[in-house]
Design a protein around this motif. Structure first.
Motif, mmCIF file in Angstrom:
data_model
loop_
_atom_site.group_PDB
_atom_site.id
_atom_site.type_symbol
_atom_site.label_atom_id
_atom_site.label_comp_id
_atom_site.label_asym_id
_atom_site.label_seq_id
_atom_site.Cartn_x
_atom_site.Cartn_y
_atom_site.Cartn_z
ATOM 1 N N GLN A 1 0.835 -1.195 0.000
ATOM 2 C CA GLN A 1 0.000 0.000 0.000
ATOM 3 C C GLN A 1 0.873 1.251 0.000
ATOM 4 O O GLN A 1 0.595 2.206 -0.706
ATOM 5 C CB GLN A 1 -0.940 -0.002 1.217
ATOM 6 N N SER B 1 -9.352 4.516 -0.185
ATOM 7 C CA SER B 1 -8.350 3.464 -0.345
ATOM 8 C C SER B 1 -9.021 2.128 -0.648
ATOM 9 O O SER B 1 -8.593 1.386 -1.534
ATOM 10 C CB SER B 1 -7.499 3.339 0.917
ATOM 11 N N SER C 1 -3.618 -0.239 4.181
ATOM 12 C CA SER C 1 -3.736 1.209 4.275
ATOM 13 C C SER C 1 -3.780 1.683 5.726
ATOM 14 O O SER C 1 -3.139 2.663 6.081
ATOM 15 C CB SER C 1 -4.986 1.665 3.525
ATOM 16 N N THR D 1 -0.641 3.999 6.812
ATOM 17 C CA THR D 1 -0.895 5.408 7.114
ATOM 18 C C THR D 1 -0.680 5.707 8.595
ATOM 19 O O THR D 1 -0.231 6.795 8.945
ATOM 20 C CB THR D 1 -2.310 5.837 6.695
#
Length: 184
Positions: free
Chosen positions: A82, A97, A113, A117
């Protein structure tokens, strides 16, 4: 019975990955790719083998830990995919996403994700790469029982020992040479 049900589910997942199962197949395909990204392609096989391994090692705690380690490697790999596929994704874009991975069939999905993140917001982009690779290497070493750094350390210690032996031999030769040239 559990293995048969898992085999049927795995076959249906493979068929949905190939879009050979009709309308439901398209929906399952979007959900799996949205959740796992590229790993949705291997998920049916990992699911079946994981369940079979878990059943055959039901009472073996070490085998269960190794199975969990493999799952951890896959989750970290999804985060790495990702991060590579969508490096500018932010926490506020999680639904996007999911949708992007479902439609494009790349990346690490919602699962990757969330992890990537979160790491990027905590340690930055480069730090996230470092942390993910370190976790993946650690889990891989635990799973396989091959400890890369101990092997490197053993070879390094052997090299140091060989150098000391060579140096000791050279000093002995120099001492013998000096003694043979000494004038009394």
């Amino acid at each position: 019975m559990i293995l048969i049900v898992t085999a049927v589910i795995s076959i249906l997942l493979v068929l949905s990955n190939m879009k050979l199962g009709g309308i439901l197949s398209d929906y399952i395909n979007d959900v799996t790719f949205g959740l796992m990204g590229v790993l949705a392609r291997i998920f049916p096989f990992v699911l079946f083998m994981g369940v079979a391994f878990g059943i055959s090692n039901r009472r073996n705690a070490k085998a269960k830990r190794k199975l969990m380690s493999v799952i951890g490697v896959l989750i970290v790999f999804a985060a790495l995919l990702q991060l590579i596929s969508y490096p500018d994704l932010h926490m506020s874009d999680m639904l996007q996403s999911y949708k992007t991975c479902a439609s494009s069939k790349i990346g690490g999905g919602l699962l990757g994700s969330i992890l990537s993140t979160t790491l990027v917001s905590c340690v930055g982009k480069i730090g996230a790469y470092v942390v993910l690779i370190a976790i993946m290497v650690t889990l891989f070493m635990y799973t396989t029982g091959i400890f890369i750094f101990s092997t490197i350390g053993k070879r390094g210690l052997q090299h140091i020992s060989d150098m000391r032996e060579r140096r000791r031999y050279e000093y002995e030769e120099e001492d013998e040479e000096e003694e043979s040239h000494a004038v009394y």
